[in-house]
Design a protein around this motif. Structure first.
Motif, mmCIF file in Angstrom:
data_model
loop_
_atom_site.group_PDB
_atom_site.id
_atom_site.type_symbol
_atom_site.label_atom_id
_atom_site.label_comp_id
_atom_site.label_asym_id
_atom_site.label_seq_id
_atom_site.Cartn_x
_atom_site.Cartn_y
_atom_site.Cartn_z
ATOM 1 N N GLU A 233 -3.099 1.737 4.254
ATOM 2 C CA GLU A 233 -2.539 1.784 2.890
ATOM 3 C C GLU A 233 -3.010 0.593 2.061
ATOM 4 N N LEU A 234 -4.250 0.176 2.308
ATOM 5 C CA LEU A 234 -4.715 -1.030 1.625
ATOM 6 C C LEU A 234 -5.542 -0.752 0.371
ATOM 7 N N LEU A 235 -5.364 -1.594 -0.590
ATOM 8 C CA LEU A 235 -6.235 -1.603 -1.758
ATOM 9 C C LEU A 235 -7.008 -2.920 -1.727
ATOM 10 N N HIS A 236 -8.197 -2.910 -2.286
ATOM 11 C CA HIS A 236 -9.015 -4.127 -2.266
ATOM 12 C C HIS A 236 -9.486 -4.455 -3.671
ATOM 13 N N SER A 253 -1.265 -4.041 0.253
ATOM 14 C CA SER A 253 -0.734 -2.708 0.519
ATOM 15 C C SER A 253 -0.355 -2.003 -0.777
ATOM 16 N N ASN A 254 -0.456 -0.686 -0.762
ATOM 17 C CA ASN A 254 -0.059 0.115 -1.917
ATOM 18 C C ASN A 254 1.422 0.475 -1.807
ATOM 19 N N ALA A 255 1.869 1.316 -2.709
ATOM 20 C CA ALA A 255 3.303 1.615 -2.775
ATOM 21 C C ALA A 255 3.808 2.407 -1.576
ATOM 22 N N ASN A 256 2.895 2.934 -0.766
ATOM 23 C CA ASN A 256 3.337 3.725 0.390
ATOM 24 C C ASN A 256 3.792 2.857 1.545
ATOM 25 N N TYR A 257 3.489 1.557 1.461
ATOM 26 C CA TYR A 257 3.804 0.703 2.597
ATOM 27 C C TYR A 257 4.837 -0.328 2.182
#
Ligand code: ADP
Ligand code: MG
Length: 696
Positions: A233-236, A253-257
């Protein structure tokens, strides 16, 4: 004689020991310095061995450039460093440590052994250190470095930490706690240096507790160190801000984590540091995305012009400060926010901004690091308690008492005839709850969970209802944000989920007079035909209606047991499931629903049947305004009044049954977070609106 004690100069070794104790408070601090030295030496492999939480033994082996034999005599003296020659260098230094204090400090509180070999040396050399000086390993043996076998690189061993500082030594309660801190430091450096392979293990242990390979990328390393739930669930983001003279690189992490405790890996100029300022600001970014009391995972690496970082801070004073800190922190947070809002699933309901002043800080390459003006304190101005009263509670509701009567009635509910012209009454029989364990239903429930968009779930769960904008759109508030919700679509999903959750346990909406299924389907077919939506058919309409009726009647038992739909042998519909207490669907949709039971429902498989019938029922129950009479003539007055009444009731149900339903156990599927934001749209951040008001 004077009783005033004479002031004595402290012995230099005592001074050094005190200084060392300030820098090295626990084994993990020492290890951090040692890892930094290895990385400075260009190592690509770092192996760490630990005994008794690092207190008995802390050993680090690297394959870096090594230490020249002639330097071995002074490496452990204070202020000796190969990284800093003149004072002016302080402003240019880009390596990790720069004050030449770490090794000296460690040698004052532990027995240090260094074995090292440079590439062009014939062999390795080993030396022992105490209090910053070379010492002889045994009486009668010279203290000079001795040639020995060894690989290119450096091995540093620190034994018996704090052997000469008994109070500090006694302060350690548990080896395992110290070891955990060591693993934590190693994990963080491993993530920051994903091209370096790290291992860390306890002495005597068969397996390593940290083991990364030099071919991993950062996501792989995060997966290895922090688990795949966060890694997936990572954004970079990697971005440079020339004006503010800094670069950022983040994986977050995005909103799912979300987890109970925030993990923040913060590196400034490759040093692991802490900044409560940055931490708080990042927390604020996630505030509106994650449920209360839950936090993200954030790896953030900043390269700040060293000129702007306070180099006079204590080497282990991990809390850092730098020039233009507020401006840089603001730039970081808006960059993260932008990415989170732009993430594919979130794009829908976070990006669309309609009102002026609600837009995010725009970033064009030239002025991408303009300082945003948002002030955190303004959050306090906004009413965000979802239990607080809404506008509507101050406005008179239609048919207030009558409606309240319906919702509050515990058992049998009789809809007032005057209120509703629909031939229906609702009823929930008291019977023990059936615990459904059918695989098909469990599968369908799981599928709902899997498709969850947690960010949106949270928005709907903690919302405050503001008001209906029209027959399909309503305004809700979540924290500081105002959202426009298409409740026609959202309610369909809600009813589908209620159907799965309450499967086999529904109350019944009893129809006051039986409805002929056959006639209903005929009506639906006529409508379809008029609208031209009926496909060219092989069979006459009546035959189709009869076939579908037969199908439905033949399933009567199943429909009653599982869906609380009661159908007589003669083909009359007697009751419908009660999905939300007091909620009555718009009966205009009944004919089409019955027709679609024949055309859309998969009667072949159990799971397919429950799913498709659930969907059809959900479509039937979803909020849809009553049909407005087309003919507005004087003699049509009753019809108009009736329509008006039904319409009021419709909006009342939306506010008092559907939206509260969303707050209880609704799981927002990602499909609601649509690209174009047509289902749930974030309109404005209230704090921004306040700003507009302030200006007026
Ligand atoms: P600093 O890192 O601030 O220079 P340290 O006390 O940590 O000070 O280290 C002193 C010096 O010892 C370093 O400048 C470096 O030249 C040398 N050194 C320490 N550890 C290593 C290593 N693992 N490999 C090569 N050289 C090292
Ligand atoms: Mg150092």
């Amino acid at each position: 004689m004077s009783t005033v004690p004479a002031i004595k100069r402290l012995d230099q070794t005592v001074i050094n020991r005190i200084a060392a104790g300030e820098i090295i408070q626990r084994p993990a601090n020492a290890l951090k310095e040692l890892i930094e030295n290895s990385l400075d030496a260009g190592a690509t492999q770092i192996q760490i061995l630990v005994k008794d939480g690092g207190i008995k033994l802390l050993q680090i082996q690297d394959n870096g450039h090594g230490i020249r034999k002639e330097d071995m005599g002074i490496v452990c003296e204070r202020f000796t460093t190969s990284k800093l020659k003149k004072f002016e260098d302080l402003s240019q230094i880009a390596t990790y440590g720069f004050r030449g204090e770490a090794l000296a400090s460690i040698s004052h509180i532990a027995h240090v052994t260094i074995t090292t070999k440079t590439k062009d040396a014939q062999c390795a050399f080993r030396a022992n250190y105490s209090d910053g000086k070379l010492v002889s390993p045994r009486p009668g043996v010279s203290a000079d470095p001795k040639p020995c076998a060894g690989n290119d690189g450096t091995q540093i061993t620190a034994e018996d930490l704090f052997y000469n500082v008994p109070t500090r030594r006694r302060a350690f309660k548990s080896f395992s706690e110290e070891y955990n801190r060591i693993v934590d430091v190693v994990s963080r450096y491993a993530v920051h240096n994903s091209a370096v392979s790290f291992t860390c293990r306890k002495q005597g242990a068969a397996t390593a507790d940290v083991q990364t390979s030099s071919t991993s990328n950062i996501t792989d390393t995060i997966r290895q160190m922090y688990g795949s739930s966060v890694a997936s669930e990572l954004l970079h983001v990697e971005k440079e801000f020339p004006q503010s003279e800094f670069k950022m690189n983040a994986s977050f992490s995005n909103a799912n984590y979300h987890v109970k405790k925030m993990t923040l890996l913060l590196f400034i100029n490759n040093r692991l540091v802490e900044s409560s300022n940055i931490k708080k600001s990042i927390e604020n970014v996630y505030n509106s995305l994650l449920p209360k009391g839950s936090y993200p995972f954030v790896y953030l690496s900043l390269d700040i012009n060293p000129r702007n970082v306070d180099v006079n801070v204590h080497p282990t004073k991990r809390e850092v400060h730098f020039l233009n800190e507020d401006r840089i922190v603001d730039t970081i947070t808006s960059t993260l926010q932008e990415q989170l809002e732009g993430a594919n699933f979130s794009r829908t309901f976070y990006t669309q901004t309609i009102l002026p002043g609600a837009s995010q800080v725009e970033s064009s390459p030239s002025d991408s690091d303009k300082t945003p003006t948002r002030k955190v304190q303004e959050y306090n101005l906004v009413r965000t308690d979802s239990r607080a009263r809404t506008l509507d509670t101050f406005v008179q509701r239609p048919e207030d008492e009558l409606m309240e009567g319906i919702v509050n009635t515990e058992d049998v509910l009789e809809l007032d005839e005057e209120l509703s012209s629909q031939p229906i009454s609702s009823q929930s029989k008291k019977r023990p709850r059936i615990d459904v364990q059918m695989t098909s239903i469990l599968n369908l429930r799981n599928a709902v969970k899997k498709s969850e968009h947690t960010g949106l779930t949270n928005v709907l769960r903690d919302h405050t209802f503001v008001g209906c904008a029209d027959d399909t759109l309503a305004l809700i508030q979540h924290k500081q944000d105002l959202y426009l919700v298409n409740f026609a679509v959202v309610s369909e999903e809600l009813f589908y989920q209620v159907l799965l959750a309450e499967f086999c346990n529904f109350g019944k909406l009893q129809l006051t007079s039986p409805v002929s299924i056959l006639e209903c389907i005929k009506v639906a077919l006529d409508v379809e035909e008029q609208q031209g939506t009926l496909p060219d058919q092989l069979q006459p309409k009546d035959t189709i209606a009869e076939t579908i009726t037969d199908v439905i009647v033949s399933r009567a038992d199943m429909l009653e047991d599982h869906f609380s739909m009661v159908i007589s042998k003669e083909g009359s519909l007697l009751a419908l499931p009660m999905l939300l207490k007091g909620y009555v669907p718009t009966m205009d949709k009944l004919p089409l629903f019955l027709l679609r039971m024949g055309t859309e429902v998969d009667w072949e498989t159990e799971e397919g049947c429950f799913d498709s019938l659930g969907r059809e029922l959900a479509i039937f129950y979803s909020a849809e305004p009553p049909v407005e009479p087309v003919d507005i003539t004087a003699d049509n007055d009753t019809a108009r009044r009736q329509y008006k009444q039904e319409h009021e009731k419709y909006l009342w149900q939306v506010q008092n049954l559907i939206f509260p339903g969303l707050k209880s156990q609704f799981i927002a599927p990602a499909s609601l977070a649509r690209e174009d934001g047509s289902y749930v749209t974030r309109l404005a951040r209230l704090t921004d609106l306040y700003k507009i008001f302030e200006r007026c």
